[in-house]
Design a protein around this motif. Structure first.
Motif, mmCIF file in Angstrom:
data_model
loop_
_atom_site.group_PDB
_atom_site.id
_atom_site.type_symbol
_atom_site.label_atom_id
_atom_site.label_comp_id
_atom_site.label_asym_id
_atom_site.label_seq_id
_atom_site.Cartn_x
_atom_site.Cartn_y
_atom_site.Cartn_z
ATOM 1 N N PHE A 218 0.801 -1.210 0.000
ATOM 2 C CA PHE A 218 0.000 0.000 0.000
ATOM 3 C C PHE A 218 0.845 1.277 0.000
ATOM 4 C CE2 PHE A 218 -2.653 -3.294 1.878
ATOM 5 C CZ PHE A 218 -3.696 -3.272 0.971
ATOM 6 N N LEU A 221 -0.407 3.760 -2.473
ATOM 7 C CA LEU A 221 -1.690 4.306 -2.016
ATOM 8 C C LEU A 221 -1.482 5.347 -0.925
ATOM 9 C CD1 LEU A 221 -4.858 4.105 -2.020
ATOM 10 C CD2 LEU A 221 -4.599 2.515 -0.121
ATOM 11 N N PRO A 268 -12.632 0.741 -2.062
ATOM 12 C CA PRO A 268 -13.255 0.491 -0.751
ATOM 13 C C PRO A 268 -13.243 1.724 0.142
ATOM 14 C CG PRO A 268 -11.627 -1.206 -1.283
ATOM 15 C CD PRO A 268 -11.483 -0.150 -2.310
ATOM 16 N N ILE A 269 -12.179 2.533 0.062
ATOM 17 C CA ILE A 269 -12.111 3.743 0.891
ATOM 18 C C ILE A 269 -13.241 4.687 0.492
ATOM 19 C CG2 ILE A 269 -10.669 5.691 1.596
ATOM 20 C CD1 ILE A 269 -8.234 4.070 1.078
ATOM 21 N N LEU B 221 -19.248 -5.272 1.966
ATOM 22 C CA LEU B 221 -18.345 -4.425 2.746
ATOM 23 C C LEU B 221 -19.113 -3.369 3.526
ATOM 24 C CD1 LEU B 221 -15.356 -3.544 3.358
ATOM 25 C CD2 LEU B 221 -15.626 -1.907 1.506
ATOM 26 N N GLN B 265 -10.977 -6.164 0.731
ATOM 27 C CA GLN B 265 -11.471 -4.799 0.535
ATOM 28 C C GLN B 265 -11.185 -3.918 1.748
ATOM 29 O OE1 GLN B 265 -15.619 -5.411 -0.408
ATOM 30 N NE2 GLN B 265 -15.184 -5.687 -2.585
ATOM 31 N N GLN B 267 -8.436 -3.946 3.520
ATOM 32 C CA GLN B 267 -7.024 -3.574 3.639
ATOM 33 C C GLN B 267 -6.726 -2.102 3.335
ATOM 34 O OE1 GLN B 267 -4.924 -5.508 5.169
ATOM 35 N NE2 GLN B 267 -6.585 -6.976 5.311
ATOM 36 N N PRO B 268 -7.203 -1.565 2.185
ATOM 37 C CA PRO B 268 -6.886 -0.154 1.901
ATOM 38 C C PRO B 268 -7.488 0.798 2.940
ATOM 39 C CG PRO B 268 -7.764 -1.255 -0.056
ATOM 40 C CD PRO B 268 -7.938 -2.200 1.078
#
Lengths: 385, 385
Positions: A218, A221, A268-269, B221, B265, B267-268
Motif C-alpha cells: 500500500f 496508495l 473500498p475507501i 463491505l 477490501q 485492507q486499503p
C-alpha cells in the motif's frame, strides 16, 4: 450516553442511512448519491432530527468529498484536459457571468440594494464539481469529451467564484476594492494550479520507478493519499476549494504506472467515506423553513433561475460540441456547492440577508444538487438507448 | 488559516508522520506501529508541538482502532476462540488480579491511603487489545493458539476492568458499593457478548446467500462496516470498550462466505485509517513532564511493575501451553490502553491524584505500549529462526 457512544452513534446513523438511500435510489435506477442526499434530508434536523452535523461528521464529509475528487482526477489525464482547455474556459466564464447577472436581477427585483444584490448573486455562481463528477463516474462516462469539459470548467468556475466573492465582500463592507490584493490572490491560485499540473506531472513520471519497489503493497496508495491531503490543504489555504487540490493530486497520480492499482485500492475507501459527504449535504436542507406557500413559490422561482443561468451560460459555452453535448454540459454544471452555502452563511452572520433569504439560498443550492443528477442520467440513458 | 485548512493540515501532519515512522520502523525490522507511535511522540505537544488532538482527529483515531479490531475479528472464528475459552479466561482473570495487587502495593508504599491506592491500581489493569492484535497481524501469527488466547483474554480482561473501575470509583466516592447495579452492568456486558457471538453467527451463516446477489461490489463491505459501527456503539453504550464490539462484528462477519472479499477490501481502508490511531496514541506522551530524574526513576519502577504484573499473571494463566507460549501470552498482554488513560484522567479531574501521578500513570500506559511490540516480535522471530 458518553461522548464516544454519541460520536459512533452519529457515524452509524449517517452511514446506515446512506446505505438504505443508495439501495432505494439504485432500485429506482437513479444515481446512488440522489438516495444518499435524500436520506440526509430525512435524518436531518428538519424531519427525523436523528443527526446533528458535529465537527467530526463535518470532517468525514469533507474527507469524503476530497477523496471523491481525487478518484475523479485519477480517472482523467492532464493531456486530455488540456485538449478541451478552450471550451472549458468558455463554459466556465459564461457559466459564471449568466447566473451572476440573473441572480443580481432577481435580488434587485426583490428589493435589495445594489451591494446586497451583488452579494446574493455570488451565491448563484459556483458549481459543485463533486456531485456531477460522481454522477458521471457512476454512469461510466468520465472519459467522454463533455465530462472533461465539465471538470475543466469546474476548476475555472471555482477560481472565478473565489474572485467574485472577494469583490462583492469588498463592495459590501463599503471599502474600496483592493485590486492589487485581488490580483495577488488570483495570481496565486492560477500559479498553484499550473505549477502543480505541470511540475507534478513531470516529477510523478520520474518517481514511478521508486514506487515500483515499495516496502509494502500500500506504499503507492498511502503516498498518494498524503499528496491528496497536502494539495487539498494547499488549495484551501490559497482560498480555493479543497476538492480542487484533491482533483489536481488525482491528475498527477494518474501519471504514475501505479494508476490501475491505486484506482482499485481506492474503491473500498470511497465506498466507506463518500456517503458521509452526500448525507451530510442532504441533512442541511431545512425543510421546516420552507413550509409556507409564498416561500415555496420564491424557492421554485430562484431555483429555476439558478438552473436556467447555468443551462444558458454553460450550454452556450459548449455550443460548438453540438446541442446534445451542450445540454449535458449545461445540466452538469447546474449543481451548486460549498461556495453557495459559504456565501449565504457569511451574509447571514454579517446581517446582510435575513433568515428567510438565507434559508432560500441554502435550499436553492441543495435543490440544484438534487435536481441535476436524475436529469443528467435521464439525458445520458436516452443517448445510450 | 481558516478552519478547513487547519483541519486538513492536522490530518496531513498525522498521516505523513505515520508513513515516515512506519517506513523507518520497518527498515529497522520493527512492527510499523512502533514507528507510528514514535512519530506521534515526536510531532506531539512535548517535542515539535505540530499537532493537537482535536475532536475530528480523536474520532479518526477511534475509527482506526475500531476498524483494526474488526479486521482482527475477521481473521478469527468463534469456534476456534471457544476451544481456548478456558485458558483465555484463566489468563484474563490472573492478568487482572496480579497487576491490581502489585499496583495497589506500589500506591500504598508511595503513601496513598487505601481507597486512593485501589483507584490507582485500576490503571494498572486493562490490556489494550489493539496494539498486540496489530503486532500479531503484522507478524502473520493471528491463527496460532497463543494469539487466540490473547484475544479471548483481552475480552475477559475488558469486562473485569470495567467491573473493577465501578468498584473502586464507588469506594473512592465514599459511597457503599451498589452490588446490584454492578451485577446488572456485568450481566448486560456478558449477555451482550454471548448473544452477539451466538445469534450473530447463526444469522450471518443464513444471510450469506442474500449477500451473494449484491447490488454493487461493495454491498457486503458496507453492510459489514455498518454492523461494525453498530456493535462498537452498542459495546460503548454498555460500558465496554468500543473495540470489543468491533471485534465481535468481525467474528460474525467471518462466518459469511464473503470473508475473503471483505478481508481484501478492508485492507486499503485500514492502510488509510489505522495510522491515525497509533500516531494520536503516541502524541499523548508528555515527555516534558518526565524531565526530572526522580520522576524518571519512579516511571521506570512502575512500568517494570506493570510489565511484571502481566507477565506473571498472564504467563501463569497460560502455563499449560509450555514456557514459550506462556511468555508470548504474557508479553502480548503487557500493553495497557484506553482504560488506563481513562482511569488516570478521572482521578486527576476528581482531585484523587496530583499532576505528577497523572503524568506517571499516562507515561506508564504508553511505555507498556511501546515496549511490548518489539519484545513480542523479537520472541516470535527467534521462534521462527
Amino acid at each position: 450516553m458518553n461522548h464516544e457512544t454519541e460520536v459512533f452513534f452519529g457515524l452509524l446513523v449517517v452511514f446506515a442511512a446512506a446505505q438504505i438511500g443508495a439501495e432505494v435510489a439504485q432500485r429506482l435506477r437513479l444515481p446512488a448519491l440522489v438516495g444518499e442526499i435524500a436520506a440526509g434530508c430525512v435524518i436531518g434536523p428538519s424531519v427525523l432530527d436523528w443527526v446533528h452535523v458535529t465537527e467530526p461528521l463535518e470532517m468525514l464529509s469533507g474527507l469524503g468529498a476530497v477523496l471523491l475528487l481525487f478518484s475523479v482526477g485519477l480517472e482523467n489525464c492532464i493531456g486530455d484536459l488540456r485538449k478541451v482547455g478552450g471550451s472549458a474556459t468558455l463554459v466556465g466564464v459564461l457559466g459564471v457571468i449568466v447566473p451572476f447577472v440573473l441572480g443580481s436581477a432577481w435580488a434587485k427585483w426583490s428589493g435589495f440594494d445594489t451591494p446586497k444584490a451583488l452579494f446574493i448573486a455570488a451565491a448563484f455562481v459556483a458549481t459543485s464539481a463533486g456531485v456531477t463528477a460522481r454522477v458521471l463516474q457512476e454512469l461510466g462516462v468520465l472519459d467522454r469529451t463533455f465530462s472533461r469539459i465539465i471538470l475543466g470548467a469546474a476548476v475555472i468556475d471555482d477560481i472565478l467564484a473565489m474572485l467574485l466573492l472577494g469583490v462583492v465582500s469588498a463592495i459590501q463592507s463599503g471599502g474600496a476594492i483592493d485590486v492589487t490584493h485581488l490580483l495577488i490572490v488570483l495570481g496565486q491560485a492560477i500559479a498553484f494550479i499550473i505549477l502543480i499540473a505541470w511540475a507534478g506531472t513531470h516529477i510523478m513520471r520520474r518517481s514511478s520507478p521508486i514506487l515500483d519497489a515499495p516496502i509494502n503493497p500500500f506504499s503507492a496508495l498511502t503516498l498518494s493519499l498524503a499528496l491528496c491531503l497536502a494539495l487539498a490543504d494547499a488549495a484551501s489555504y490559497l482560498g480555493l476549494a479543497a476538492i480542487i487540490g484533491a482533483f489536481l493530486a488525482g491528475l498527477i497520480a494518474a501519471e504514475t504506472r501505479q494508476r490501475e492499482t491505486l484506482s482499485l485500492q481506492l474503491q473500498p475507501i470511497l465506498a466507506f467515506l463518500v456517503p458521509f459527504f452526500f448525507v451530510v449535504t442532504g441533512s442541511q436542507v431545512d425543510l421546516a423553513g420552507l413550509s409556507e406557500l409564498s416561500t415555496l413559490g420564491a424557492l421554485a422561482g430562484i431555483t429555476l433561475l439558478a438552473v436556467i443561468g447555468k443551462l444558458l451560460g454553460c450550454g452556450l459555452g459548449a455550443w460548438s460540441l453540438g446541442r446534445k453535448s451542450a445540454l449535458i454540459v449545461g445540466v452538469g454544471m447546474v449543481p451548486r456547492g460549498d461556495v453557495g452555502i459559504i456565501v449565504a452563511s457569511l451574509g447571514q452572520h454579517a446581517g446582510i440577508i435575513n433568515n428567510e433569504t438565507y434559508t432560500l439560498l441554502i435550499a436553492m443550492v441543495l435543490l440544484t444538487t438534487v435536481v441535476a443528477p436524475p436529469l443528467l442520467s435521464l439525458i445520458l440513458s436516452r443517448e445510450a438507448a
